[in-house]
Design a protein around this motif. Structure first.
Motif, mmCIF file in Angstrom:
data_model
loop_
_atom_site.group_PDB
_atom_site.id
_atom_site.type_symbol
_atom_site.label_atom_id
_atom_site.label_comp_id
_atom_site.label_asym_id
_atom_site.label_seq_id
_atom_site.Cartn_x
_atom_site.Cartn_y
_atom_site.Cartn_z
ATOM 1 N N GLY A 319 -61.730 41.189 -28.239
ATOM 2 C CA GLY A 319 -62.714 41.199 -27.172
ATOM 3 C C GLY A 319 -63.756 40.114 -27.374
ATOM 4 N N SER A 320 -64.145 39.460 -26.292
ATOM 5 C CA SER A 320 -65.202 38.451 -26.322
ATOM 6 C C SER A 320 -66.435 39.030 -25.646
ATOM 7 C CB SER A 320 -64.760 37.176 -25.603
ATOM 8 O OG SER A 320 -63.632 36.607 -26.238
ATOM 9 N N TYR A 321 -67.600 38.822 -26.254
ATOM 10 C CA TYR A 321 -68.827 39.441 -25.781
ATOM 11 C C TYR A 321 -69.810 38.398 -25.282
ATOM 12 C CZ TYR A 321 -67.029 43.707 -27.831
ATOM 13 O OH TYR A 321 -66.251 44.791 -28.125
ATOM 14 N N SER A 322 -70.756 38.853 -24.472
ATOM 15 C CA SER A 322 -71.702 37.956 -23.818
ATOM 16 C C SER A 322 -72.587 37.204 -24.801
ATOM 17 C CB SER A 322 -72.577 38.747 -22.837
ATOM 18 O OG SER A 322 -73.264 39.807 -23.517
ATOM 19 N N ASN A 323 -72.747 37.711 -26.018
ATOM 20 C CA ASN A 323 -73.588 37.035 -27.006
ATOM 21 C C ASN A 323 -72.799 36.056 -27.881
ATOM 22 O OD1 ASN A 323 -72.112 38.785 -28.565
ATOM 23 N ND2 ASN A 323 -73.859 39.731 -29.574
ATOM 24 N N GLY A 324 -71.540 35.829 -27.523
ATOM 25 C CA GLY A 324 -70.719 34.893 -28.280
ATOM 26 C C GLY A 324 -69.920 35.514 -29.395
ATOM 27 N N ASP A 325 -70.140 36.792 -29.670
ATOM 28 C CA ASP A 325 -69.387 37.472 -30.714
ATOM 29 C C ASP A 325 -67.997 37.841 -30.231
ATOM 30 O OD1 ASP A 325 -70.937 37.420 -32.925
ATOM 31 O OD2 ASP A 325 -71.802 39.412 -32.704
ATOM 32 N N SER A 326 -67.127 38.144 -31.155
ATOM 33 C CA SER A 326 -65.796 38.658 -30.846
ATOM 34 C C SER A 326 -65.479 39.807 -31.795
ATOM 35 C CB SER A 326 -64.729 37.567 -30.958
ATOM 36 O OG SER A 326 -64.672 37.066 -32.274
ATOM 37 N N LYS A 327 -64.619 40.708 -31.345
ATOM 38 C CA LYS A 327 -64.291 41.882 -32.144
ATOM 39 C C LYS A 327 -62.853 42.299 -31.859
ATOM 40 C CE LYS A 327 -65.798 46.062 -31.108
ATOM 41 N NZ LYS A 327 -66.673 47.243 -30.905
ATOM 42 N N THR A 328 -62.150 42.745 -32.899
ATOM 43 C CA THR A 328 -60.792 43.241 -32.723
ATOM 44 C C THR A 328 -60.849 44.634 -32.095
ATOM 45 O OG1 THR A 328 -59.982 41.995 -34.632
ATOM 46 C CG2 THR A 328 -58.635 43.837 -33.876
ATOM 47 N N LEU A 329 -60.213 44.771 -30.934
ATOM 48 C CA LEU A 329 -60.222 46.047 -30.214
ATOM 49 C C LEU A 329 -59.022 46.910 -30.570
ATOM 50 C CD1 LEU A 329 -61.213 44.695 -26.681
ATOM 51 C CD2 LEU A 329 -62.715 45.609 -28.450
ATOM 52 N N GLY A 330 -57.940 46.301 -30.991
ATOM 53 C CA GLY A 330 -56.744 47.071 -31.307
ATOM 54 C C GLY A 330 -55.585 46.159 -31.662
ATOM 55 N N GLN A 331 -54.472 46.774 -32.005
ATOM 56 C CA GLN A 331 -53.264 46.050 -32.407
ATOM 57 C C GLN A 331 -52.051 46.682 -31.743
ATOM 58 O OE1 GLN A 331 -52.468 43.353 -34.850
ATOM 59 N NE2 GLN A 331 -50.591 43.654 -33.671
ATOM 60 N N VAL A 332 -51.369 45.918 -30.886
ATOM 61 C CA VAL A 332 -50.123 46.386 -30.279
ATOM 62 C C VAL A 332 -49.017 46.322 -31.327
ATOM 63 C CG1 VAL A 332 -48.429 45.996 -28.450
ATOM 64 C CG2 VAL A 332 -50.857 45.549 -28.027
ATOM 65 N N VAL A 333 -48.219 47.381 -31.430
ATOM 66 C CA VAL A 333 -47.113 47.401 -32.391
ATOM 67 C C VAL A 333 -45.789 47.340 -31.647
ATOM 68 C CG1 VAL A 333 -48.440 48.719 -34.082
ATOM 69 C CG2 VAL A 333 -46.981 49.929 -32.444
ATOM 70 N N LEU A 334 -44.766 46.924 -32.338
ATOM 71 C CA LEU A 334 -43.404 46.930 -31.818
ATOM 72 C C LEU A 334 -42.545 47.853 -32.670
ATOM 73 C CD1 LEU A 334 -42.704 43.160 -30.974
ATOM 74 C CD2 LEU A 334 -43.403 44.994 -29.429
ATOM 75 N N VAL A 335 -41.458 48.329 -32.078
ATOM 76 C CA VAL A 335 -40.522 49.215 -32.766
ATOM 77 C C VAL A 335 -39.123 48.658 -32.600
ATOM 78 C CG1 VAL A 335 -39.639 51.567 -32.936
ATOM 79 C CG2 VAL A 335 -42.013 51.187 -32.272
ATOM 80 N N ASN A 336 -38.343 48.726 -33.656
ATOM 81 C CA ASN A 336 -36.964 48.265 -33.569
ATOM 82 C C ASN A 336 -36.048 49.333 -34.153
ATOM 83 O OD1 ASN A 336 -34.973 46.550 -32.772
ATOM 84 N ND2 ASN A 336 -35.433 44.936 -34.247
ATOM 85 N N PHE A 337 -34.762 49.248 -33.819
ATOM 86 C CA PHE A 337 -33.778 50.229 -34.260
ATOM 87 C C PHE A 337 -32.544 49.509 -34.777
ATOM 88 C CE2 PHE A 337 -36.348 52.213 -31.012
ATOM 89 C CZ PHE A 337 -36.600 53.470 -31.525
ATOM 90 N N ALA A 338 -31.869 50.152 -35.716
ATOM 91 C CA ALA A 338 -30.625 49.598 -36.238
ATOM 92 C C ALA A 338 -29.579 49.511 -35.133
ATOM 93 C CB ALA A 338 -30.116 50.449 -37.399
ATOM 94 N N ASN A 339 -29.594 50.472 -34.208
ATOM 95 C CA ASN A 339 -28.638 50.503 -33.110
ATOM 96 C C ASN A 339 -29.373 50.771 -31.807
ATOM 97 O OD1 ASN A 339 -26.359 50.732 -31.445
ATOM 98 N ND2 ASN A 339 -26.080 52.909 -31.958
ATOM 99 N N PRO A 340 -29.862 49.737 -31.131
ATOM 100 C CA PRO A 340 -30.582 49.954 -29.872
ATOM 101 C C PRO A 340 -29.752 50.669 -28.821
ATOM 102 C CG PRO A 340 -30.928 47.716 -30.671
ATOM 103 C CD PRO A 340 -29.845 48.323 -31.517
ATOM 104 N N ASN A 341 -28.411 50.531 -28.898
ATOM 105 C CA ASN A 341 -27.568 51.211 -27.912
ATOM 106 C C ASN A 341 -27.567 52.716 -28.091
ATOM 107 O OD1 ASN A 341 -26.280 49.152 -26.156
ATOM 108 N ND2 ASN A 341 -25.642 48.306 -28.126
ATOM 109 N N GLY A 342 -28.179 53.186 -29.189
ATOM 110 C CA GLY A 342 -28.328 54.625 -29.368
ATOM 111 C C GLY A 342 -29.503 55.202 -28.608
ATOM 112 N N LEU A 343 -30.282 54.350 -27.945
ATOM 113 C CA LEU A 343 -31.396 54.833 -27.134
ATOM 114 C C LEU A 343 -30.867 55.456 -25.843
ATOM 115 C CD1 LEU A 343 -33.865 51.824 -27.515
ATOM 116 C CD2 LEU A 343 -33.964 54.022 -28.699
ATOM 117 N N SER A 344 -31.529 56.514 -25.430
ATOM 118 C CA SER A 344 -31.111 57.215 -24.214
ATOM 119 C C SER A 344 -32.059 56.862 -23.076
ATOM 120 C CB SER A 344 -31.133 58.731 -24.452
ATOM 121 O OG SER A 344 -30.807 59.426 -23.266
#
Length: 420
Positions: A319-344
């Motif tokens: 996030g960027s703020y009006s006073n010039g500061d910045s702050k980490t708001l969060g972290q998007v994660v990813l998920v992987n599988f050994a066999n994606p075709n096993g997903l329903s």
């Protein structure tokens, strides 16, 4: 005689047309992955254990296999649109109380009224990750924190200027901030107290020929705070200087005595550090060039309001703020599988994991086997319309051929029935 083979062929061709039709229908669906019907032949078992009958009894649909190949990435104007370039799935959950994970590649996200990042589908799945500066642990529903960040009081001012050695001492004495003839040059800086109240500190430089010599030059330094003389005296004419800058014949700063700190009076309810505001003139020079402010910084800031945020290729939301500061708001994660075709598939571009998919592997984008994220972009459907239309023609011909075998079987049966 049997109609079984032709009937199973019709069912198989019909299923193939269903899959192809679904692919074509979703050719413009963001994050959609095409599928293909897979078939297997069928043989009847012998009762006397002498082996299967050499004549097959038709075809069966062995399964519908999805193709998780990469789709094209298209740019958009929505800062919450995210495309995955490479392996991995977004991890989502259906609501805030049910943490059962859902997975998908559709990166069209939006903010709900509470600031949570959600999938726009009717299921309204919440995007998950790590909130704030947290790294690791169980992912949670990501929320954009719109609260202000507090002010930071100023504790140090760094000023680097060049004083013009060619200047003569001012013609007007004593120093008066209202009289431009009583000083040579001036600079200004804004400082902040603990509540973010700002103070305009103006600094004046006066060449002092009487204190100079053949080996050194002295410049007296005066100051005002919000237009008032500092330190406060009954009149400008009796104002005391806050220090002096002394240079040798090479223009090198040799002394800042007694410049040390500013001890300002804070506004109601606020405070400054007990040590005051330290003044640092390191790097200041005196040369035969015009006066110039080379650099001037201070470490205080007023309160900040969130003005914008961006998502990096590593999934970090800043996030960027009006006073010039910045702050980490969060972290998007990813998920992987050994066999994606096993997903329903669940619909709405969402999947749930089954035992066939294997254990979900959670991690940050750009690390290990995970792809990178691209903000303001989406991943297009990986359906190739040209291929699907050709497959449709082939499936249609297969359907026609199987219907022909039934027609022939019917003709043979009719001949047998007509025998006398």
């Amino acid at each position: 005689m049997s109609f079984q083979q032709g009937l199973s062929g019709l069912n198989g061709a019909s299923k193939s047309l269903d899959v192809i039709g679904n692919n074509v229908a979703n050719a413009s669906t963001v994050g959609f992955k095409s599928a293909q019907a897979q078939f297997a032949d069928m043989y009847a078992n012998s009762m006397n254990r002498s082996g299967n009958s050499p004549v097959g009894i038709g075809v069966e649909v062995a399964g519908v296999q999805q193709s998780f190949t990469q789709g094209n990435v298209s740019t958009t104007n929505n800062p919450l649109d995210i495309a995955i370039n490479g392996d991995g799935f977004f991890r989502m959950q259906s609501n805030l109380t049910d943490a059962s994970p859902l997975y998908g590649r559709n990166g069209q996200f939006q903010l709900d009224k509470s600031g949570y990042i959600t999938n726009p589908s009717e299921k309204g799945a919440y995007l998950t990750g790590w909130q704030g500066d947290v790294v690791g642990g169980d992912p949670v529903a990501l929320k954009i924190d719109t609260s202000n960040i507090p002010a930071t009081q100023t504790t140090k001012v760094n000023s680097k200027v060049n004083l013009d050695s060619r200047m003569a001492a001012p013609t007007a004495t004593p120093f008066d901030p209202a009289d431009a003839n009583s000083y040579n040059s001036t600079t200004g800086v804004t400082v902040y107290d603990s509540l973010g109240n700002n103070y305009n500190v103006q600094t004046y430089y006066v060449k002092n020929d009487s204190a100079s010599s053949s080996t050194q030059t002295q410049w007296d330094v005066y100051s005002t705070v919000d237009g008032e003389p500092y330190p406060s005296f009954s009149s400008p004419s009796s104002q005391s200087k806050i220090g002096a800058l002394t240079f040798d014949n090479n223009g090198v700063l040799t002394s800042t005595d007694p410049i040390a700190t500013l001890n300002l009076t804070p506004k109601a309810g606020a405070s400054f550090a007990s040590a005051g505001i330290a003044l640092d003139y390191n790097g200041t020079t005196q040369t035969g060039a015009p006066f110039a402010t080379v650099a001037q910084t201070q470490d205080g800031k007023g309160p900040g309001v969130l003005s914008s945020f961006a998502i990096g290729k590593d999934g970090k939301m800043v996030g960027s703020y009006s006073n010039g500061d910045s702050k980490t708001l969060g972290q998007v994660v990813l998920v992987n599988f050994a066999n994606p075709n096993g997903l329903s598939p669940l619909g709405s571009n969402l999947y749930t994991a089954t035992a066939d998919a294997g254990e979900p592997l959670v991690g940050k984008p750009t690390t290990g086997q995970f792809g990178v994220l691209q903000a303001r972009a989406v991943e297009d459907s990986n359906v190739d319309l040209t291929t699907e239309l050709v497959n449709m023609i082939v499936a249609q011909r297969v359907y026609q051929a199987n219907s022909q075998t039934i027609k022939v079987q019917d003709s043979v049966l009719q001949t047998l029935v007509s025998l006398r």
